[in-house]
Design a protein around this motif. Sequence first.
Motif, PDB file in Angstrom:
ATOM      1  N   GLY B 111      -6.547 -83.042-150.840  1.00  0.00           N
ATOM      2  CA  GLY B 111      -7.814 -83.462-151.442  1.00  0.00           C
ATOM      3  C   GLY B 111      -8.261 -84.829-150.939  1.00  0.00           C
ATOM      4  N   ASP B 112      -7.348 -85.561-150.294  1.00  0.00           N
ATOM      5  CA  ASP B 112      -7.687 -86.879-149.737  1.00  0.00           C
ATOM      6  C   ASP B 112      -8.885 -86.720-148.786  1.00  0.00           C
ATOM      7  OD1 ASP B 112      -7.384 -89.580-149.318  1.00  0.00           O
ATOM      8  OD2 ASP B 112      -5.352 -89.452-148.490  1.00  0.00           O
ATOM      9  N   CYS B 113      -9.836 -87.658-148.850  1.00  0.00           N
ATOM     10  CA  CYS B 113     -11.055 -87.551-148.035  1.00  0.00           C
ATOM     11  C   CYS B 113     -10.746 -87.897-146.582  1.00  0.00           C
ATOM     12  CB  CYS B 113     -12.127 -88.513-148.555  1.00  0.00           C
ATOM     13  SG  CYS B 113     -12.597 -88.221-150.265  1.00  0.00           S
ATOM     14  N   VAL B 114     -11.109 -86.996-145.682  1.00  0.00           N
ATOM     15  CA  VAL B 114     -10.825 -87.198-144.260  1.00  0.00           C
ATOM     16  C   VAL B 114     -12.092 -87.496-143.465  1.00  0.00           C
ATOM     17  CG1 VAL B 114      -9.953 -86.062-142.166  1.00  0.00           C
ATOM     18  CG2 VAL B 114      -8.752 -85.766-144.345  1.00  0.00           C
ATOM     19  N   ALA B 115     -13.170 -86.804-143.766  1.00  0.00           N
ATOM     20  CA  ALA B 115     -14.411 -86.991-143.001  1.00  0.00           C
ATOM     21  C   ALA B 115     -15.585 -86.526-143.854  1.00  0.00           C
ATOM     22  CB  ALA B 115     -14.371 -86.201-141.697  1.00  0.00           C
ATOM     23  N   ILE B 116     -16.768 -87.019-143.480  1.00  0.00           N
ATOM     24  CA  ILE B 116     -17.989 -86.501-144.088  1.00  0.00           C
ATOM     25  C   ILE B 116     -18.878 -85.935-142.979  1.00  0.00           C
ATOM     26  CG2 ILE B 116     -19.076 -88.805-144.087  1.00  0.00           C
ATOM     27  CD1 ILE B 116     -20.709 -87.842-146.557  1.00  0.00           C
ATOM     28  N   VAL B 117     -19.407 -84.749-143.249  1.00  0.00           N
ATOM     29  CA  VAL B 117     -20.369 -84.127-142.345  1.00  0.00           C
ATOM     30  C   VAL B 117     -21.717 -84.157-143.053  1.00  0.00           C
ATOM     31  CG1 VAL B 117     -21.001 -82.055-141.083  1.00  0.00           C
ATOM     32  CG2 VAL B 117     -18.586 -82.592-141.468  1.00  0.00           C
ATOM     33  N   VAL B 118     -22.742 -84.616-142.336  1.00  0.00           N
ATOM     34  CA  VAL B 118     -24.075 -84.705-142.931  1.00  0.00           C
ATOM     35  C   VAL B 118     -25.007 -83.790-142.139  1.00  0.00           C
ATOM     36  CG1 VAL B 118     -25.949 -86.228-143.626  1.00  0.00           C
ATOM     37  CG2 VAL B 118     -23.607 -87.097-143.539  1.00  0.00           C
ATOM     38  N   ALA B 119     -25.669 -82.896-142.866  1.00  0.00           N
ATOM     39  CA  ALA B 119     -26.510 -81.904-142.181  1.00  0.00           C
ATOM     40  C   ALA B 119     -27.771 -81.650-142.991  1.00  0.00           C
ATOM     41  CB  ALA B 119     -25.725 -80.605-141.980  1.00  0.00           C
ATOM     42  N   GLU B 120     -28.640 -80.828-142.396  1.00  0.00           N
ATOM     43  CA  GLU B 120     -29.909 -80.501-143.061  1.00  0.00           C
ATOM     44  C   GLU B 120     -29.690 -79.725-144.356  1.00  0.00           C
ATOM     45  OE1 GLU B 120     -33.107 -81.193-142.209  1.00  0.00           O
ATOM     46  OE2 GLU B 120     -32.604 -82.350-140.423  1.00  0.00           O
ATOM     47  N   THR B 121     -28.693 -78.846-144.347  1.00  0.00           N
ATOM     48  CA  THR B 121     -28.405 -78.070-145.556  1.00  0.00           C
ATOM     49  C   THR B 121     -26.924 -78.206-145.895  1.00  0.00           C
ATOM     50  OG1 THR B 121     -27.735 -75.998-144.473  1.00  0.00           O
ATOM     51  CG2 THR B 121     -30.112 -76.348-144.780  1.00  0.00           C
ATOM     52  N   ALA B 122     -26.625 -77.896-147.152  1.00  0.00           N
ATOM     53  CA  ALA B 122     -25.228 -77.965-147.594  1.00  0.00           C
ATOM     54  C   ALA B 122     -24.384 -76.934-146.859  1.00  0.00           C
ATOM     55  CB  ALA B 122     -25.162 -77.740-149.111  1.00  0.00           C
ATOM     56  N   ASP B 123     -24.955 -75.759-146.623  1.00  0.00           N
ATOM     57  CA  ASP B 123     -24.205 -74.722-145.915  1.00  0.00           C
ATOM     58  C   ASP B 123     -23.883 -75.157-144.489  1.00  0.00           C
ATOM     59  OD1 ASP B 123     -24.083 -72.975-148.044  1.00  0.00           O
ATOM     60  OD2 ASP B 123     -25.913 -71.900-147.486  1.00  0.00           O
ATOM     61  N   GLN B 124     -24.858 -75.783-143.831  1.00  0.00           N
ATOM     62  CA  GLN B 124     -24.608 -76.257-142.454  1.00  0.00           C
ATOM     63  C   GLN B 124     -23.507 -77.314-142.430  1.00  0.00           C
ATOM     64  OE1 GLN B 124     -28.595 -77.522-141.489  1.00  0.00           O
ATOM     65  NE2 GLN B 124     -29.030 -75.671-140.284  1.00  0.00           N
ATOM     66  N   ALA B 125     -23.524 -78.199-143.394  1.00  0.00           N
ATOM     67  CA  ALA B 125     -22.516 -79.265-143.436  1.00  0.00           C
ATOM     68  C   ALA B 125     -21.127 -78.664-143.643  1.00  0.00           C
ATOM     69  CB  ALA B 125     -22.852 -80.261-144.542  1.00  0.00           C
ATOM     70  N   ARG B 126     -21.056 -77.705-144.558  1.00  0.00           N
ATOM     71  CA  ARG B 126     -19.763 -77.078-144.839  1.00  0.00           C
ATOM     72  C   ARG B 126     -19.263 -76.296-143.617  1.00  0.00           C
ATOM     73  NH1 ARG B 126     -17.370 -74.853-149.703  1.00  0.00           N
ATOM     74  NH2 ARG B 126     -19.184 -75.584-150.867  1.00  0.00           N
ATOM     75  N   ALA B 127     -20.178 -75.572-142.985  1.00  0.00           N
ATOM     76  CA  ALA B 127     -19.769 -74.774-141.825  1.00  0.00           C
ATOM     77  C   ALA B 127     -19.298 -75.677-140.689  1.00  0.00           C
ATOM     78  CB  ALA B 127     -20.933 -73.893-141.371  1.00  0.00           C
ATOM     79  N   ALA B 128     -20.002 -76.781-140.485  1.00  0.00           N
ATOM     80  CA  ALA B 128     -19.635 -77.676-139.395  1.00  0.00           C
ATOM     81  C   ALA B 128     -18.285 -78.344-139.637  1.00  0.00           C
ATOM     82  CB  ALA B 128     -20.721 -78.732-139.195  1.00  0.00           C
ATOM     83  N   ALA B 129     -17.960 -78.557-140.897  1.00  0.00           N
ATOM     84  CA  ALA B 129     -16.677 -79.197-141.214  1.00  0.00           C
ATOM     85  C   ALA B 129     -15.506 -78.370-140.697  1.00  0.00           C
ATOM     86  CB  ALA B 129     -16.559 -79.419-142.716  1.00  0.00           C
ATOM     87  N   ASN B 130     -15.716 -77.060-140.611  1.00  0.00           N
ATOM     88  CA  ASN B 130     -14.659 -76.191-140.083  1.00  0.00           C
ATOM     89  C   ASN B 130     -14.387 -76.452-138.616  1.00  0.00           C
ATOM     90  OD1 ASN B 130     -13.998 -74.716-142.404  1.00  0.00           O
ATOM     91  ND2 ASN B 130     -15.819 -73.431-142.167  1.00  0.00           N
ATOM     92  N   LEU B 131     -15.314 -77.124-137.936  1.00  0.00           N
ATOM     93  CA  LEU B 131     -15.158 -77.377-136.503  1.00  0.00           C
ATOM     94  C   LEU B 131     -14.462 -78.709-136.224  1.00  0.00           C
ATOM     95  CD1 LEU B 131     -18.754 -76.210-135.436  1.00  0.00           C
ATOM     96  CD2 LEU B 131     -16.618 -74.897-135.347  1.00  0.00           C
ATOM     97  N   ILE B 132     -14.191 -79.453-137.272  1.00  0.00           N
ATOM     98  CA  ILE B 132     -13.494 -80.740-137.074  1.00  0.00           C
ATOM     99  C   ILE B 132     -12.015 -80.455-136.818  1.00  0.00           C
ATOM    100  CG2 ILE B 132     -12.794 -82.895-138.176  1.00  0.00           C
ATOM    101  CD1 ILE B 132     -15.434 -82.814-139.730  1.00  0.00           C
ATOM    102  N   ASP B 133     -11.496 -81.107-135.809  1.00  0.00           N
ATOM    103  CA  ASP B 133     -10.085 -80.925-135.463  1.00  0.00           C
ATOM    104  C   ASP B 133      -9.358 -82.244-135.747  1.00  0.00           C
ATOM    105  OD1 ASP B 133      -7.673 -80.151-134.440  1.00  0.00           O
ATOM    106  OD2 ASP B 133      -8.257 -80.454-132.342  1.00  0.00           O
ATOM    107  N   VAL B 134      -8.476 -82.211-136.698  1.00  0.00           N
ATOM    108  CA  VAL B 134      -7.736 -83.408-137.082  1.00  0.00           C
ATOM    109  C   VAL B 134      -6.331 -83.328-136.492  1.00  0.00           C
ATOM    110  CG1 VAL B 134      -6.933 -84.825-139.003  1.00  0.00           C
ATOM    111  CG2 VAL B 134      -9.025 -83.471-139.249  1.00  0.00           C
ATOM    112  N   GLU B 135      -5.983 -84.312-135.683  1.00  0.00           N
ATOM    113  CA  GLU B 135      -4.602 -84.363-135.163  1.00  0.00           C
ATOM    114  C   GLU B 135      -3.696 -84.788-136.312  1.00  0.00           C
ATOM    115  OE1 GLU B 135      -4.355 -86.902-131.771  1.00  0.00           O
ATOM    116  OE2 GLU B 135      -5.760 -85.711-130.576  1.00  0.00           O
ATOM    117  N   ARG B 136      -2.752 -83.913-136.665  1.00  0.00           N
ATOM    118  CA  ARG B 136      -1.920 -84.173-137.837  1.00  0.00           C
ATOM    119  C   ARG B 136      -0.444 -83.982-137.522  1.00  0.00           C
ATOM    120  NH1 ARG B 136      -4.436 -80.015-142.128  1.00  0.00           N
ATOM    121  NH2 ARG B 136      -3.892 -78.606-140.414  1.00  0.00           N
ATOM    122  N   GLU B 137       0.367 -84.775-138.158  1.00  0.00           N
ATOM    123  CA  GLU B 137       1.813 -84.568-138.120  1.00  0.00           C
ATOM    124  C   GLU B 137       2.284 -84.555-139.571  1.00  0.00           C
ATOM    125  OE1 GLU B 137       5.840 -87.097-137.186  1.00  0.00           O
ATOM    126  OE2 GLU B 137       4.023 -87.617-136.064  1.00  0.00           O
TER     127      GLU B 137
END
Lengths: 157, 785
Positions: B111-137
């Motif tokens: 639940g920790d906040c990692v990034a914010i995506v800002v878009a024209e619509t809420a659906d676009q923002a949510r969909a784009a968030a799926n494209l973020i690639d976080v390098e994690r260990e």
Amino acid sequence: MPTVTMTVNGMQRSGTVESRTLLVEFLREHLGLTGTHVGCDTSQCGACVVHVSGTSVKSCTCLAVQADGADVTTIEGLANGTDLHPMQEAFREHHGLQCGFCTPGMVLSAVDLANRNSNPSEHEVREWLEGNLCRCTGYHNIVKAVQAGAQAMGGGS
Amino acid sequence: MSGNGTGIGASVKRKEDTRFLTGRGRYTDDINLPGQLYGYILRSGMAHAKIGTVHTDAAKAAPGVHAVFAGKDMEGVGGIPTGWLIHSKDGSPMVEPPHPALALGKVRYVGDCVAIVVAETADQARAAANLIDVEREELPAVASIKAAEADGAPQVFDEAPGNVCYDWEVGDKAATDAAFEAADHVVSIDVVNNRLIPNAIEPRAAIANYDPATGEYTLYTTSQNPHLTRLLLGAFVLGLPEHKLRIVAPDVGGGFGSKIPHYAEEAILTWTAGQLGRPVKWTCDRIDAFKSDTHGRDHISTARLALDADGKFLGLHVSTKCNLGAYLSTFATCVPTYLYGILFAGPYTTPAVYCEVKSFFTNTVPVDALRGAGRPEATYLLERLVDKAASELGMDRVEIRRQNFIREFPYQTPVALQYDQGDYDATLDLALEASDWDGFEARRAESAARGKLRGIGISTFIEACGIAPSAVVGSLGARAGLYESGSVRVHPTGSVSVFTGTHSHGQGHETTFAQIVSDMLGVDFDAVDVVHGDSAKIPFGMGTYGSRSLAVGGTAIYLAVEKVIEKGKKIAAHLLEASVEDIEFENGSFTVAGTDRSKSLGEVALTAYVPHNYPEGLEPGLEETAFYDPLNFTFPAGTHVAEVEVDPETGEVDLVAVTGSDDVGRIINPMIVAGQLHGGLAHGIGQALMEECVYQDDGQLETGSYMNYTMPRAADLPSFSINHNTTLCTHNPLGAKGVGEVGSIGVPPAVINAVIDALRPLGVHDMSMPATSQRVWQAIQQAQG
């Protein structure tokens, strides 16, 4: 994208929606009827209850296209002008609301019950409200309000 | 105080209700600003991980996306602060690690906040968030107190060895040890106070806007305390001066403590709006609310009670470990200390009390205040222990409480508090009568005839509300004052606007405060409106929590009205050509004592704004502000009784009756007060019988939606019996104590004591919360071997 047309609170309303657009999104975002609330995403809380063709429905669990051609009543359409509906009046009289967020769904769910049962027992009211969550009232006064509202409605509305 | 049909003491129907009942409430998510964009917060799905580069190019290129920001982008922005500095036993300050709004280097809970995506619509923002690639260990996580304190446990923060934030104490340890040495009996108990998820039905939401023309930021947010949010967000996070940061908390759909904290999302949204020069809106969905709204409770405790041969309490020793979650939320550190340890005298004369609290970081959602905040945890422990003492000593549960009651006031407890007033016998007697305590055995027999096990349980308790005074809490580590402001503006034609720094999110302040002002000024109830929730309209405020609104905020309004009356007397004296000392004010009229010569408030108000014939040297206008800093906590008290019927075949607990007998001080609106009690009781019953936040060992939240976190529903609860015996608070002019948290504090131990009472014939002597059918059934099976 599909176009939907439905009667909302007595007025014919149309809009172009995505196939996935929920009825609650159509009401809130396309029509600006923000009295219908969204409190969850698993169809549990009931804050979004509206009437579709006279029956209480969780508008978060109904696509806008499913309501095409339907007669929809939201909380904004329940009162007669400035005269509150008897169920609204009963909630006010019996302090059946606090923060007001669950209230639209509670009231519309209660009206559906009252249309089916003009004199519900406390047990029947509590069982009926299975799909409506309230965190403020402990339901005590909601139950009283629903019973009083049902009686005031006289079994039909 | 006239006590008329809409005045103090009347069950006036609420001003708020018409808008809420007709769908015209204005909650944050109902607000839309021109040109607004939608933000989606990408959250960590891992409880503990090192994060490297956050690749956002694909998301930025997605349809409708305006911007994507991650931790590195906000690196120069201040972290989320905490509001209370606790010192450990050895005098060292608590470990206070940084809390970046967007995670930097590590994520520390699901639940920790990692990034914010800002878009024209809420659906676009949510969909784009799926494209973020976080390098994690991924790193090993600690998801519980036991895991956090284990030898070699993974470290949530390098700077907190053993995951300890602080190791605090209150009370006289030596005196308490001596009491145990002198004791005839020692009774011990181990209890867990189950972790809860608040679940206000309105999810959190926010809209931030930046106006380049004025340089002003505006944040609409679901907050219980907009000025506090402004202070924390402006001064500590973004470095904005107060006059350029406006916080609006409009209608808010319940808080219960979860909307006190200043949240990372508020900072992220406001900063992002500044970067883009466009309004940005964010609405939390429920699934994310479960893993980002602050949680509550989560204690493990061991306690011992020392008694003499007659059952008199001699000493109490409490040792508690608590879970603070992954970061220090706004009031996180004071809840298990100064709202917990100092409650352990309860309503009893126990002369020696000692409480130590060790607080741990874990890879879970931050824990903060939840309805009652510390006081339910203390009351549950104490009232379970008192019941156990009665059982082990063979004493009556009621009598052991009664013989230890405090009866002389003011009473200085051994754990810092001084109770000003109370009558614990009276609320106890009232509860016994209202619950038909004496008739219980007949009901038990009737249940037994049907194969059911009936039990009755009791708790007698005090609260400490309206946390104060500022100088004292400051000396204990609070980083803010805890006063309140109230302003009363009498308009030229006599209607009144009241401005309060408290915030109503269900409590009905617009009604209660209007009753006070209408009653004091003798103006029509409908001529008084109450304004709250906007830092641009209210002078200042600390908001609503800790049952403080009436006792602290109401008193500020009361004092402002008194100032209005004092000024009005000067104007009336001038108009009536009399001495100010001879002017009396009653029922809306200023009268020359002993005469029928008078001026109405309306006439005086008009004169104040059209000062053609006016006292020399007096300022025009009729508006006054008061800041009230309380002299002491307030101490609501009461007795709660619960009656249950257990099905021994299934373990199902049927809560058949709940009786509240409470002293909440002066009651302004009995209807609203009863509603507050009902809601608190439901919350407390939820904790006792249904609700439990469960984390898996790897830090995944198992109870992450309404599908698997049990909320009390209408059919789970009985109607409640509400009863009052009132003693007035001695140090505020309203005599008010507070009511919002009573039920959640008093009732959980009464319910569990009732369940144990029902099961005792089967050999069950302990029960944990929540007493689900599974847990009860297992206890029965174990007891019966």
